[in-house]
Design a protein around this motif. Structure first.
Motif, PDB file in Angstrom:
ATOM      1  N   VAL A  68       0.848  -1.189   0.000  1.00 43.28           N
ATOM      2  CA  VAL A  68       0.000   0.000   0.000  1.00 43.28           C
ATOM      3  C   VAL A  68       0.881   1.235   0.000  1.00 43.28           C
ATOM      4  O   VAL A  68       1.820   1.340   0.796  1.00 43.28           O
ATOM      5  CB  VAL A  68      -0.922   0.025   1.234  1.00 43.28           C
ATOM      6  CG1 VAL A  68      -1.813   1.263   1.214  1.00 43.28           C
ATOM      7  CG2 VAL A  68      -1.771  -1.242   1.291  1.00 43.28           C
ATOM      8  N   ALA A  69       0.591   2.161  -0.900  1.00 44.46           N
ATOM      9  CA  ALA A  69       1.334   3.425  -0.982  1.00 44.46           C
ATOM     10  C   ALA A  69       0.578   4.515  -0.251  1.00 44.46           C
ATOM     11  O   ALA A  69      -0.637   4.661  -0.402  1.00 44.46           O
ATOM     12  CB  ALA A  69       1.533   3.826  -2.443  1.00 44.46           C
ATOM     13  N   GLY A  81      12.923  13.700  -5.810  1.00 41.51           N
ATOM     14  CA  GLY A  81      13.610  13.283  -4.596  1.00 41.51           C
ATOM     15  C   GLY A  81      12.706  12.665  -3.550  1.00 41.51           C
ATOM     16  O   GLY A  81      13.125  12.469  -2.398  1.00 41.51           O
ATOM     17  N   SER A  82      11.483  12.327  -3.915  1.00 34.09           N
ATOM     18  CA  SER A  82      10.517  11.811  -2.943  1.00 34.09           C
ATOM     19  C   SER A  82      10.894  10.401  -2.488  1.00 34.09           C
ATOM     20  O   SER A  82      11.386   9.586  -3.275  1.00 34.09           O
ATOM     21  CB  SER A  82       9.112  11.765  -3.545  1.00 34.09           C
ATOM     22  OG  SER A  82       8.664  13.051  -3.913  1.00 34.09           O
ATOM     23  N   ASP A  83      10.638  10.128  -1.199  1.00 34.84           N
ATOM     24  CA  ASP A  83      10.772   8.756  -0.737  1.00 34.84           C
ATOM     25  C   ASP A  83       9.436   8.049  -0.918  1.00 34.84           C
ATOM     26  O   ASP A  83       8.445   8.653  -1.329  1.00 34.84           O
ATOM     27  CB  ASP A  83      11.250   8.695   0.721  1.00 34.84           C
ATOM     28  CG  ASP A  83      10.275   9.386   1.677  1.00 34.84           C
ATOM     29  OD1 ASP A  83       9.199   9.833   1.235  1.00 34.84           O
ATOM     30  OD2 ASP A  83      10.604   9.484   2.874  1.00 34.84           O
ATOM     31  N   LEU A  84       9.420   6.752  -0.637  1.00 36.63           N
ATOM     32  CA  LEU A  84       8.213   5.950  -0.797  1.00 36.63           C
ATOM     33  C   LEU A  84       7.665   5.601   0.574  1.00 36.63           C
ATOM     34  O   LEU A  84       8.324   4.919   1.366  1.00 36.63           O
ATOM     35  CB  LEU A  84       8.522   4.660  -1.579  1.00 36.63           C
ATOM     36  CG  LEU A  84       9.204   4.807  -2.940  1.00 36.63           C
ATOM     37  CD1 LEU A  84       9.338   3.438  -3.610  1.00 36.63           C
ATOM     38  CD2 LEU A  84       8.467   5.789  -3.835  1.00 36.63           C
ATOM     39  N   ASP A  85       6.446   6.068   0.873  1.00 31.42           N
ATOM     40  CA  ASP A  85       5.765   5.715   2.114  1.00 31.42           C
ATOM     41  C   ASP A  85       4.963   4.440   1.862  1.00 31.42           C
ATOM     42  O   ASP A  85       3.964   4.467   1.133  1.00 31.42           O
ATOM     43  CB  ASP A  85       4.827   6.847   2.553  1.00 31.42           C
ATOM     44  CG  ASP A  85       5.590   8.095   2.957  1.00 31.42           C
ATOM     45  OD1 ASP A  85       6.368   8.004   3.917  1.00 31.42           O
ATOM     46  OD2 ASP A  85       5.409   9.146   2.313  1.00 31.42           O
ATOM     47  N   LEU A  86       5.406   3.334   2.469  1.00 34.77           N
ATOM     48  CA  LEU A  86       4.829   2.031   2.166  1.00 34.77           C
ATOM     49  C   LEU A  86       4.303   1.344   3.415  1.00 34.77           C
ATOM     50  O   LEU A  86       4.889   1.438   4.495  1.00 34.77           O
ATOM     51  CB  LEU A  86       5.878   1.122   1.512  1.00 34.77           C
ATOM     52  CG  LEU A  86       6.531   1.631   0.230  1.00 34.77           C
ATOM     53  CD1 LEU A  86       7.570   0.624  -0.257  1.00 34.77           C
ATOM     54  CD2 LEU A  86       5.499   1.900  -0.856  1.00 34.77           C
ATOM     55  N   VAL A 175      -3.501   0.616  -2.932  1.00 30.34           N
ATOM     56  CA  VAL A 175      -2.664  -0.545  -3.225  1.00 30.34           C
ATOM     57  C   VAL A 175      -1.967  -0.327  -4.563  1.00 30.34           C
ATOM     58  O   VAL A 175      -2.613  -0.006  -5.563  1.00 30.34           O
ATOM     59  CB  VAL A 175      -3.506  -1.837  -3.251  1.00 30.34           C
ATOM     60  CG1 VAL A 175      -2.675  -3.011  -3.765  1.00 30.34           C
ATOM     61  CG2 VAL A 175      -4.049  -2.140  -1.865  1.00 30.34           C
ATOM     62  N   VAL A 176      -0.660  -0.506  -4.581  1.00 32.16           N
ATOM     63  CA  VAL A 176       0.108  -0.324  -5.817  1.00 32.16           C
ATOM     64  C   VAL A 176       0.743  -1.616  -6.300  1.00 32.16           C
ATOM     65  O   VAL A 176       1.261  -1.668  -7.421  1.00 32.16           O
ATOM     66  CB  VAL A 176       1.194   0.763  -5.646  1.00 32.16           C
ATOM     67  CG1 VAL A 176       0.559   2.130  -5.463  1.00 32.16           C
ATOM     68  CG2 VAL A 176       2.129   0.435  -4.478  1.00 32.16           C
ATOM     69  N   ALA A 177       0.747  -2.654  -5.480  1.00 31.06           N
ATOM     70  CA  ALA A 177       1.270  -3.952  -5.894  1.00 31.06           C
ATOM     71  C   ALA A 177       0.545  -5.029  -5.106  1.00 31.06           C
ATOM     72  O   ALA A 177       0.416  -4.933  -3.889  1.00 31.06           O
ATOM     73  CB  ALA A 177       2.782  -4.043  -5.655  1.00 31.06           C
ATOM     74  N   ALA A 183      -6.725  -5.694  -3.124  1.00 31.69           N
ATOM     75  CA  ALA A 183      -6.867  -4.247  -3.282  1.00 31.69           C
ATOM     76  C   ALA A 183      -8.308  -3.820  -3.021  1.00 31.69           C
ATOM     77  O   ALA A 183      -8.554  -2.786  -2.384  1.00 31.69           O
ATOM     78  CB  ALA A 183      -6.431  -3.823  -4.684  1.00 31.69           C
ATOM     79  N   ARG A 184      -9.268  -4.605  -3.494  1.00 30.48           N
ATOM     80  CA  ARG A 184     -10.679  -4.272  -3.264  1.00 30.48           C
ATOM     81  C   ARG A 184     -11.024  -4.367  -1.780  1.00 30.48           C
ATOM     82  O   ARG A 184     -11.774  -3.529  -1.252  1.00 30.48           O
ATOM     83  CB  ARG A 184     -11.574  -5.201  -4.089  1.00 30.48           C
ATOM     84  CG  ARG A 184     -11.556  -4.910  -5.582  1.00 30.48           C
ATOM     85  CD  ARG A 184     -12.658  -5.657  -6.296  1.00 30.48           C
ATOM     86  NE  ARG A 184     -12.455  -7.104  -6.245  1.00 30.48           N
ATOM     87  CZ  ARG A 184     -11.794  -7.799  -7.162  1.00 30.48           C
ATOM     88  NH1 ARG A 184     -11.250  -7.174  -8.202  1.00 30.48           N
ATOM     89  NH2 ARG A 184     -11.682  -9.107  -7.059  1.00 30.48           N
TER      90      ARG A 184
END
Length: 208
Positions: A68-69, A81-86, A175-177, A183-184
């Motif tokens: 989830v992003a 330059g953004s990081d990934l909030d996961l 959800v990105v992966a 995801a639903r």
């Protein structure tokens, strides 16, 4: 591959061929492709060692996993330059679930190691740099919580224990992966949490 495509986006940006919103779209899309590929590689590595996570000895259905992003990635607003909030979720909740391979792991350990592998590959320094910085502190209970949560535990936390600012962060979460079915289910939890009745005066105070 990531750097090549990042350079293409930057070149189109500098040349004026992409407006700002399209730059964010392209950077977000690139990060999503990288995340899905890293998940696939980490999953294959874990399955080769430990087998696939099953619900129980009686119920042999596969337990699914999703990424989830949050933040700028979740909001499709990624910058250079953004990081990934996961946040990492799995659909299992039974304590007796385990993998079906020769080196058996209980499901929570399997998914924790899977997420750790993903974070390692995303952040590992190489001669070409690192893919992304990763922030996992938006997971339930923050840095003191489990790296990977079961979907039922995540829902319970959001409904009964989460702070208002965590619900604010949930506004941009997606959800990105992972499989569409998971995801639903995540989207249903998100909709229920964000759509519940709130006292306006209390909410204003908490936001302030």
């Amino acid at each position: 591959v990531q750097q090549i495509n990042l350079l293409r986006i930057a070149a189109a940006d500098l040349a004026g061929h992409l407006p700002l919103m399209r730059v964010s779209d392209r950077l977000t899309g690139l990060a999503e492709v990288i995340l899905r590929q890293v998940l696939l590689l980490a999953w294959d590595e874990m399955v080769a060692r430990h087998g696939r996570p099953r619900r129980s000895m009686q119920d042999r259905r596969l337990v699914q996993f999703a990424v989830v992003a949050y933040g700028k990635l979740g909001g499709i607003e990624l910058g250079y330059g953004s990081d990934l909030d996961l946040v990492f979720l799995h659909e299992g909740s039974d304590a007796d679930g385990q993998t079906d391979g020769p080196r058996v792991l209980d499901n929570p350990s399997f998914f924790a190691r899977l997420a750790q592998r993903m974070v390692h590959w995303l952040t590992a320094p190489t001669g070409a740099g690192r893919l992304y910085e990763v922030d996992t502190r938006l997971r339930p209970s923050g840095g003191s919580g489990l790296l990977v949560s079961g979907l039922e535990g995540f829902a319970d936390y959001q409904h009964h224990h989460a702070w208002t600012w965590e619900h604010q962060a949930l506004v941009r979460a997606r959800v990105v992966a992972g499989p569409p079915s998971l995801a639903r289910r995540f989207e249903t939890i998100r909709h229920d949490v964000l759509g519940r009745a709130r006292d306006p005066a209390t909410l204003r105070g908490e936001v302030r």
